[in-house]
Design a protein around this motif. Sequence first.
Motif, mmCIF file in Angstrom:
data_model
loop_
_atom_site.group_PDB
_atom_site.id
_atom_site.type_symbol
_atom_site.label_atom_id
_atom_site.label_comp_id
_atom_site.label_asym_id
_atom_site.label_seq_id
_atom_site.Cartn_x
_atom_site.Cartn_y
_atom_site.Cartn_z
ATOM 1 N N VAL A 9 -1.406 -11.761 27.814
ATOM 2 C CA VAL A 9 -0.560 -11.062 26.831
ATOM 3 C C VAL A 9 0.690 -10.505 27.511
ATOM 4 O O VAL A 9 0.605 -9.882 28.565
ATOM 5 N N SER A 27 0.505 -13.641 22.748
ATOM 6 C CA SER A 27 -0.706 -12.927 22.368
ATOM 7 C C SER A 27 -1.834 -13.952 22.298
ATOM 8 O O SER A 27 -1.611 -15.104 21.911
ATOM 9 N N ASP A 57 9.048 -6.821 20.986
ATOM 10 C CA ASP A 57 7.789 -7.019 21.707
ATOM 11 C C ASP A 57 6.693 -7.362 20.699
ATOM 12 O O ASP A 57 6.457 -6.611 19.750
ATOM 13 N N ARG A 67 3.622 -7.114 20.821
ATOM 14 C CA ARG A 67 2.501 -6.157 20.766
ATOM 15 C C ARG A 67 2.728 -5.070 19.720
ATOM 16 O O ARG A 67 1.786 -4.469 19.228
ATOM 17 N N ARG A 68 3.980 -4.829 19.347
ATOM 18 C CA ARG A 68 4.255 -3.838 18.289
ATOM 19 C C ARG A 68 3.595 -4.258 16.965
ATOM 20 O O ARG A 68 3.279 -3.419 16.126
ATOM 21 N N TYR A 93 0.690 -5.395 16.593
ATOM 22 C CA TYR A 93 -0.771 -5.202 16.606
ATOM 23 C C TYR A 93 -1.181 -3.752 16.856
ATOM 24 O O TYR A 93 -2.361 -3.434 16.785
ATOM 25 N N ASN A 94 -0.211 -2.866 17.183
ATOM 26 C CA ASN A 94 -0.574 -1.510 17.623
ATOM 27 C C ASN A 94 -0.828 -0.516 16.500
ATOM 28 O O ASN A 94 -1.279 0.598 16.745
#
Length: 332
Positions: free
Chosen positions: A205, A210, A317, A319-320, A322-323
């Motif tokens: 990741v 991802s 990003d 990951r934003r 999924y957070n």
Amino acid sequence: MTVSELEAQLDAICQEAQQAIAAADSLDALEQMRVKYMGKKGPIPKVLGGMGKLDHADRPRVGARANEVKTAIQTELDDKKTALQAAAIQARLEAETLDVTMPGNYRPQGRKHPLNSTTDRILDIFVGLGYTVEEGPEMETDYYNFEALNFLPDHPARDMQDTLYLPDGNLLRTHTSTVQVRYMENTDPPIRIVVPGRVYRRDTVDATHSAVFHQVELLAVDEGLTFTDLKGTLKVFLQEFFGEELEVRFRASYFPFTEPSAEVDVKWKGRWLEIMGCGMVDPNVLKSAGYDPEVYTGFAAGLGVERMAMVLHQIDDIRRLYNSDLRFLQQF
Ligand code: 2U9
């Protein structure tokens, strides 16, 4: 008893009744007063009963006074009843008043996650072009994920490094193409389907990768479909998606399941962006599904939903997504 004694008694009854009526604080209490002072067993008939010993000539005076007292008490009762009823209506009005200027109860408003709204936006465009939406399982067999899609037995994508295998030998699908294979097995051409779904890859990741992400893939199979149909379809789709006239560029590429294959770039906000992959369905894939590649041709394309959402909303990003950080999500 003398006339004046009886009159004094009647006056006393009148005074007492008027005080009691004035003190009544409810319609029930007032009704009790009416029964008590004006009823047949009340004090006035009792006084009149004492008239028997009076001279006949005196009786009318006492009777007349009794009538005056009755009228006075009745008037008092009527007035009090009106006042109590008005008070009851007033109290009810006050209790039931709705203050329309009071602030409402605040309920935080939910909204669609940007990955879902992006998926919906993509699907809506293809549905508008006559495609239907299909879905399938995330746990798959080697056959549907690789073999039927023309991956050779030693293709690197099958490696433990790239694919998440389950203990029973099945795997987590690495693309949604498995759904197209399953659909073709059960449906004769012509077909036009669009397949959204979650896919899994053994990936490290970082800001742009991802291990779990989302794809939308499309597939059209019919007699006489050419690369021109593919290019036209994708151009219409991309212009609808980005909402403006766009330059679209196709670069030669390779996928096991398409031949020829291409990467699709769009020029947006002054830059070329690599946005999706596509190609003509490999004849071997059509054969696996039981279609005659001499009669039918097909085109297919795939895109990553995260990448589309990141380009559309300028997200830096992956990951934003999924957070579940509300400061991020509430912007959409
Ligand atoms: C069948 C036959 C062919 C689907 C295709 C691509 C090209 C592609 C990538 C985009 C970004 C995957 O999410 S991503 O990493 N996909 O480049 N996908 S052609 O081709 C098919 C599908 C089903 C039966």
